[in-house]
Design a protein around this motif. Structure first.
Motif, PDB file in Angstrom:
ATOM      1  N   ASN A  66       8.401   1.473 -10.956  1.00 61.06           N
ATOM      2  CA  ASN A  66       8.155   1.131  -9.558  1.00 61.06           C
ATOM      3  C   ASN A  66       9.383   0.406  -9.008  1.00 61.06           C
ATOM      4  O   ASN A  66       9.879  -0.541  -9.595  1.00 61.06           O
TER       5      ASN A  66
ATOM      6  N   GLU B  99       3.586   6.000  -5.415  1.00 63.41           N
ATOM      7  CA  GLU B  99       3.459   6.055  -6.868  1.00 63.41           C
ATOM      8  C   GLU B  99       2.339   7.008  -7.290  1.00 63.41           C
ATOM      9  O   GLU B  99       2.454   7.705  -8.301  1.00 63.41           O
TER      10      GLU B  99
ATOM     11  N   LYS C  91      -2.690   4.092 -16.263  1.00 61.58           N
ATOM     12  CA  LYS C  91      -2.607   3.411 -14.966  1.00 61.58           C
ATOM     13  C   LYS C  91      -3.769   3.794 -14.058  1.00 61.58           C
ATOM     14  O   LYS C  91      -4.417   2.934 -13.448  1.00 61.58           O
TER      15      LYS C  91
ATOM     16  N   LYS D  43       0.841  -1.209   0.000  1.00 68.16           N
ATOM     17  CA  LYS D  43       0.000   0.000   0.000  1.00 68.16           C
ATOM     18  C   LYS D  43       0.872   1.254   0.000  1.00 68.16           C
ATOM     19  O   LYS D  43       0.553   2.235  -0.685  1.00 68.16           O
TER      20      LYS D  43
ATOM     21  N   GLU E 245       3.867   1.622  -1.225  1.00 70.04           N
ATOM     22  CA  GLU E 245       4.463   1.829  -2.553  1.00 70.04           C
ATOM     23  C   GLU E 245       3.457   2.422  -3.524  1.00 70.04           C
ATOM     24  O   GLU E 245       3.808   3.294  -4.337  1.00 70.04           O
ATOM     25  N   TRP E 246       2.203   1.968  -3.456  1.00 69.51           N
ATOM     26  CA  TRP E 246       1.191   2.527  -4.344  1.00 69.51           C
ATOM     27  C   TRP E 246       0.886   3.982  -3.986  1.00 69.51           C
ATOM     28  O   TRP E 246       0.681   4.817  -4.859  1.00 69.51           O
TER      29      TRP E 246
ATOM     30  N   TYR F 130      -6.265  -4.444 -12.478  1.00 63.87           N
ATOM     31  CA  TYR F 130      -5.444  -4.233 -11.289  1.00 63.87           C
ATOM     32  C   TYR F 130      -3.953  -4.418 -11.543  1.00 63.87           C
ATOM     33  O   TYR F 130      -3.164  -4.495 -10.596  1.00 63.87           O
TER      34      TYR F 130
ATOM     35  N   LEU G 248      -1.161  -2.520  -9.645  1.00 63.96           N
ATOM     36  CA  LEU G 248      -0.926  -2.856  -8.241  1.00 63.96           C
ATOM     37  C   LEU G 248      -0.172  -4.179  -8.078  1.00 63.96           C
ATOM     38  O   LEU G 248       0.129  -4.584  -6.951  1.00 63.96           O
TER      39      LEU G 248
END
Length: 821
Positions: free
Chosen positions: A348, A224, A250, A218, A220-221, A316, A319
């Motif tokens: 990422n 991002e 995205k 979570k 990292e997202w 998804y 993610l």
């Protein structure tokens, strides 16, 4: 349960049910009499039960048309094993005249890999019984050593095959065709593309098709999202900008249209992730299906981008870190994993780290492109060039296969199959020649690889799955299947396991013998001196390598200092790039620690550029020292040539053959272990150059990213150039010292491991007079129901210990395998 039942269940891909059949006492006769309810009780799961019923029915039908085979056959006698095997048996005293353990006759139709599976299963059962019995013995130094050594017998060697290629080249279709699962990986849509790493391997636990989905965290997202919104803020007026379009794609995949006019904090609301609670809980999502087609439909939303797929409301893939797809009963994937890889890593950080790790661990790389412009197409060659250092000196790649797809398509072909095949063959041979010529011109890439590692294939997945005018062999898919089958190398796994088991059992039996102490003492003295001599050779060879590395790196440091400004110029001051547009690209470079990954084309990597003179100075010597291919081995083959010459010592100390046999297997084991340590450490040694440069440059990147206003581009350039100018006399020397320090630690590890392991083996095998000897298979314990029936049915009246019998049995198996191949 006899071998017939075990063989059939293994042959039919039903090994999970062997234990159940064994518990119910199913032998050959009762196996052939099984019917309805009995089968239901034995195999309660519908899928494998249906498969079993079908195979059993076919077996009974076959048996009506052929004679019943004899039920037993003796293993090769000493006269069949050859001089070497006979000599070994003769030294085992009174037992050398005892007949070899019997084995049930195997049908000629059973394949060689299948025979080896049976052999491996038998020997593993022997070692399992040995291990369990050791736990009932008193704890001694010898006992503890034996248990530890048996625990280390199992090794899961898995080969990685990385598959690269541009969108639409047919990677997914190719993988489907090779493993003969045409509906497994989604393919066929021009607008869709695979956007995450997909691993394809065998399901060794059950008969289901499975997909294991690993998400980014979570946090990292969230990071991002902030980065994506930063891009949107800078480029809201540039609808055609690559980064802008990628960002919109995205966000739209995960949120639909709801991301517009929402802050990154709002987009982290749990309502957007109700379908994937695993993402919120830091868990992996497991999808299980009965068919490949069903599984493909379920996991497509986690791997691909396709705005035209109406049935999917949310995608998804942004993610997802990686998806592992497991296929049941696929012999090609038993010890091989195919990895569908994005071309240049990922922006990422966690996905990019995984990408680098996988590329570095690939023993084979497939570059997939369409045949019509195979040699001229830029993207596949750019992928190969950008990843070459990770695969070569920084990895373990031994094979590069350039795979030209859609080789069945040709203009001006008529309906005559013979004419069409002739035209296709001519065109495909020309394509192979052009691609090979192009590879030979890439000197920078060839620094990492030999000429023998490169091959070109012209394939047609479509014709292989649905033949119209080409034979299967013409599609060259069978060639790739054969290559994967060879990679599995089940023979090597079986032989290594059996050889090491033979060594352990020899040690046990040798420890029970009563030899003259003087013999052991003399043999120990000879071996200690031999170990000292061999360690000296290893040390001297590695010292020569260290000196060669130091000389090359010194030259690289000098060249880096004088050329770093010129090397940076194409990134800081590119030709035909306006300042107005380029400040955004350079901003991305400093924001991402010196690296800007484009969606297509080569990435910009300032750290790689600054370290290039150092890596180029060492590349040739590095590849010579740590070759990925060939039989020479690392450090100019000095570890491969390391030998205690136990064969000669056996001639001198004939009564110590069992102990010396154990030492021989320990020597091979430690060399295998060291080669693995070296393979892993050498990657760290090679990448340390760029990692040190990257670490030194972080300070100036953090300064540069803070600039704002009309002079932003100039200030970023000046900051980077000044930082490099001030530190160039320190930065490159530091990178050299770090690499040499890693090399020195590896050399120390090698010497320490060799000396410690061999001296321990020497003490256990020839200096154990003071230890109680394990009474593993005394007369009262000879009947063991868990041992293979081929052993337990015969040793009852032999009049000698079962441990001695097992040495004979495993020796027969080892020599039998060697003769077969």
């Amino acid at each position: 349960m006899d071998d017939f039942v075990c063989n059939k269940l293994t042959e039919w891909g039903l090994t999970d049910w062997i234990v159940k059949f064994k518990d119910q006492g199913i032998d050959k006769e009762s196996f052939e009499c099984l019917e309805g309810q009995e089968i239901n009780d034995l195999i309660p799961i519908v899928g494998p039960r249906a498969k079993f019923k079908k195979r059993l029915k076919a077996l009974k039908r076959q048996q009506r048309h052929e004679e019943t085979a004899d039920s037993a056959q003796v293993l090769p006698s000493t006269s069949d094993i050859g001089d070497k095997g006979k000599r070994k048996l003769d030294h085992l005293g009174e037992c050398s005249n005892i007949q070899s353990p019997p084995r049930k006759q195997q049908r000629a139709s059973i394949s060689r890999p299948h025979k080896e599976q049976i052999i491996l299963s038998d020997v593993k059962t022997i070692m399992k019984c040995t291990y369990e019995r050791l736990h009932l013995e008193d704890e001694t130094k010898l006992n503890a050593f034996l248990k530890s050594t048996i625990s280390d017998l199992d090794t899961d060697k898995r080969e990685l095959v990385g598959v690269f290629g541009k969108t639409g080249a047919g990677k997914s279709f190719l993988i489907n065709a090779i493993i003969e699962e045409k509906d497994l990986l989604p393919s066929g849509s021009i607008s869709a593309c695979t956007t995450v790493m997909i691993k394809v391997e065998a399901n060794m636990l059950n008969l289901k098709y499975e997909a294991e989905i690993e998400f980014i965290t979570k946090e990292e997202w969230k990071d991002e999202l902030w980065y994506l919104y930063h891009i949107l803020g800078d480029k809201a007026d540039e609808e055609r900008d690559e980064d802008y379009c990628d960002t919109v794609e995205k966000l739209s995949a995960v949120y639909g249209e709801e991301w517009k006019n929402k802050s990154p904090e709002n987009l982290m609301d749990i309502k957007y992730f109700r379908e994937i609670p695993e993402f919120l809980c830091y868990r992996r999502k497991i999808l299980t299906c009965e068919s490949a087609k069903e599984l493909s439909a379920k996991f497509v939303k986690y791997t691909r981008s396709d705005s035209k797929e109406a049935e999917v409301r949310r995608w998804y893939w942004p993610l997802v870190k990686c998806v592992t797809v497991r296929v049941p009963c696929n012999s090609l994937l038993q010890h091989v994993t195919l990895v569908d890889l994005p071309g240049n890593g990922d922006r990422n950080k966690s996905r990019d780290t995984m990408w680098k790790g996988i590329v570095g661990n690939c023993s084979t790389v497939w570059i997939v492109t369409e045949i019509n412009r195979a040699a001229a197409e830029r993207e596949p060659w750019e992928i190969l060039e950008s990843a070459s250092s990770l695969m070569g000196n920084g990895g373990e790649c031994q094979h590069i296969h350039f795979i030209c797809t859609k080789s069945d398509l040709i203009e001006d072909s008529d309906d005559d199959p013979a004419t069409a095949r002739a035209l296709l063959f001519k065109r495909n041979m020309k394509a192979k020649e052009e691609v090979s010529k192009q590879f030979n011109n890439l000197n920078r890439i060839k620094k990492h690889f030999s000429d023998d590692c490169f091959r070109v294939f012209t394939v047609s997945s479509k014709e292989f799955l649905k033949p119209k005018r080409l034979n299967p062999d013409d599609t060259e898919i069978p060639k790739l299947q054969e290559f994967l089958q060879n990679l599995n190398d089940c023979h090597s796994e079986t032989l290594n396991y059996v050889s090491r088991a033979h060594g352990i059992l020899s040690l046990i039996q040798g420890a029970r013998s009563t030899e003259v102490p003087g013999n052991k003492k003399d043999a120990s003295t000879d071996l200690e001196e031999k170990i000292r001599q061999e360690l000296k050779k290893v040390r001297e060879s590695m010292e020569e390598t260290y000196s060669a590395f130091e000389k090359c790196l010194n030259e690289g440091v000098d060249k880096s200092k004088t050329s770093c400004d010129a090397n940076m110029k194409p990134i800081l001051h590119p030709i035909r790039k306006s300042g107005r547009g380029y400040h955004k690209i350079l901003t991305c470079v400093v924001e991402n620690g010196g690296v800007y990954k484009r969606k297509k084309g080569k990435p910009l990597n300032l750290n790689l550029t600054l370290s290039s003179c150092l890596t180029e100075s060492i590349d040739e010597e590095f590849r010579k020292t740590f070759p990925n291919e060939g039989k020479c081995g690392p450090f100019n083959g000095v570890i491969s040539m390391f030998s205690l010459n136990t064969e000669k010592l056996i001639e001198k100390y004939k009564h110590l053959e069992l102990q010396l046999t154990f030492l021989q297997t320990e020597e091979e084991k430690i060399k295998t272990k060291l080669n693995k340590i070296i393979r892993d450490r050498k990657k760290k040694i090679y990448t340390s150059l760029i990692e040190t440069i990257e670490e030194t440059m972080q300070e100036c990147y953090k300064k540069a990213v803070e600039f704002r206003g009309p002079d932003k581009l100039k200030n970023m350039r000046d900051t980077i150039e000044l930082h490099v100018h001030d530190l160039k006399n320190v930065m490159f020397e530091k990178a050299k010292d770090v690499m040499l320090n890693h090399l020195m630690k590896l050399m120390e590890k090698i010497l320490e491991t060799l000396e410690k392991t061999l001296n321990q083996a020497l003490e256990i095998s020839l200096k154990t007079d003071g230890y109680p000897v394990p009474g593993l298979f005394s007369a009262e314990n000879q009947q063991n129901p868990d041992l293979p029936q081929t052993i337990s049915a015969e040793h009852k009246t032999c009049g000698f210990s079962l441990s001695h019998f097992l040495v004979l049995y495993v020796l027969h198996v080892e020599d039998f395998i060697c003769l077969e191949f």
